[in-house]
Design an enzyme around this catalytic site. Sequence first.
Site, PDB file in Angstrom:
ATOM      1  N   LYS A  84       0.876  -1.182   0.000  1.00 57.63           N
ATOM      2  CA  LYS A  84       0.000   0.000   0.000  1.00 57.63           C
ATOM      3  C   LYS A  84       0.905   1.221   0.000  1.00 57.63           C
ATOM      4  CE  LYS A  84      -3.573   0.148   2.811  1.00 57.63           C
ATOM      5  NZ  LYS A  84      -4.313  -0.028   4.091  1.00 57.63           N
TER       6      LYS A  84
HETATM    7  C1  E4P Z   1      -7.633   1.140   4.978  1.00 57.29           C
HETATM    8  O1  E4P Z   1      -6.503   0.882   4.702  1.00 57.29           O
HETATM    9  C2  E4P Z   1      -7.879   1.509   6.300  1.00 57.29           C
HETATM   10  O2  E4P Z   1      -7.388   0.463   7.126  1.00 57.29           O
HETATM   11  C3  E4P Z   1      -9.269   1.745   6.750  1.00 57.29           C
HETATM   12  O3  E4P Z   1     -10.227   1.093   5.964  1.00 57.29           O
HETATM   13  C4  E4P Z   1      -9.492   3.186   6.929  1.00 57.29           C
HETATM   14  O4  E4P Z   1     -10.625   3.270   7.708  1.00 57.29           O
HETATM   15  P1  E4P Z   1     -10.882   4.488   8.683  1.00 57.29           P
HETATM   16  O5  E4P Z   1     -11.299   5.630   7.841  1.00 57.29           O
HETATM   17  O6  E4P Z   1     -11.963   4.006   9.570  1.00 57.29           O
HETATM   18  O7  E4P Z   1      -9.612   4.705   9.422  1.00 57.29           O
END
Ligand code: E4P
Length: 212
Positions: A84
């Site tokens: 990522k």
């Molecule tokens: C994605 O990589 C994140 O882990 C997550 O979905 C982000 O969610 P949030 O907006 O609740 O932090």
Amino acid sequence: MAIYVDTAIITEAQLASQWGWVGGITTNPTLLAKSNFSPAVTLQELAQIIPGELYYQLTASDFDGMVAEGKAAFELIGQQTVLKIPATIPGFQAVAHLSPEIPCAVTAIYSPSQAVVSAEAGAKYAIAYVNRATRLLGDGFALVRDMANVLKKTNTEILAASIKSPEEAVQTLLAGAHHLTLPLDVLQAIALHELSQQTVDEFAKNGRGIVS
Ligand code: E4P
């Protein structure tokens, strides 16, 4: 389509794995910080639990650091690795550099134009933060819809994250997302409906099966 569990907690990943329909695990630095183990140990454990894709988010912010960290993650996790990489100028540069060897997902995308750049850089996935986009921009589903339109003729697929309810998950898919990553509670909630249990209980009262 794949549905991933968004967690770095070993017991949560084990539970999701038992269900048999969760295809992989996404993590981020915040989630890894909640683990009882170091990030490296946690990732090695998670890789054993679900044999699908395991997403690791780079923490370096410059190009050289990202490339070095991406290669180190691939060494550690192996073929399950998806990197990522944040939607920044050095991030896109790192995706262009690493994606021929290691699958990359551009994360923290808040505009369709960033999805276009993700595809041009060679990303396998473009990650939309649906609930955050609704909170910060007004309409997370519109973001997903626009991303789906601009990515139509590319090989880059939308992975939707930051989803807080089954309804939001369904609307996200209807808007054009290819994949979902969900926290454990939402993952469980998408499989349930109160009327399902009520219906099953009614049948159970009415008759017997072949082994009981
Ligand atoms: C994605 O990589 C994140 O882990 C997550 O979905 C982000 O969610 P949030 O907006 O609740 O932090």
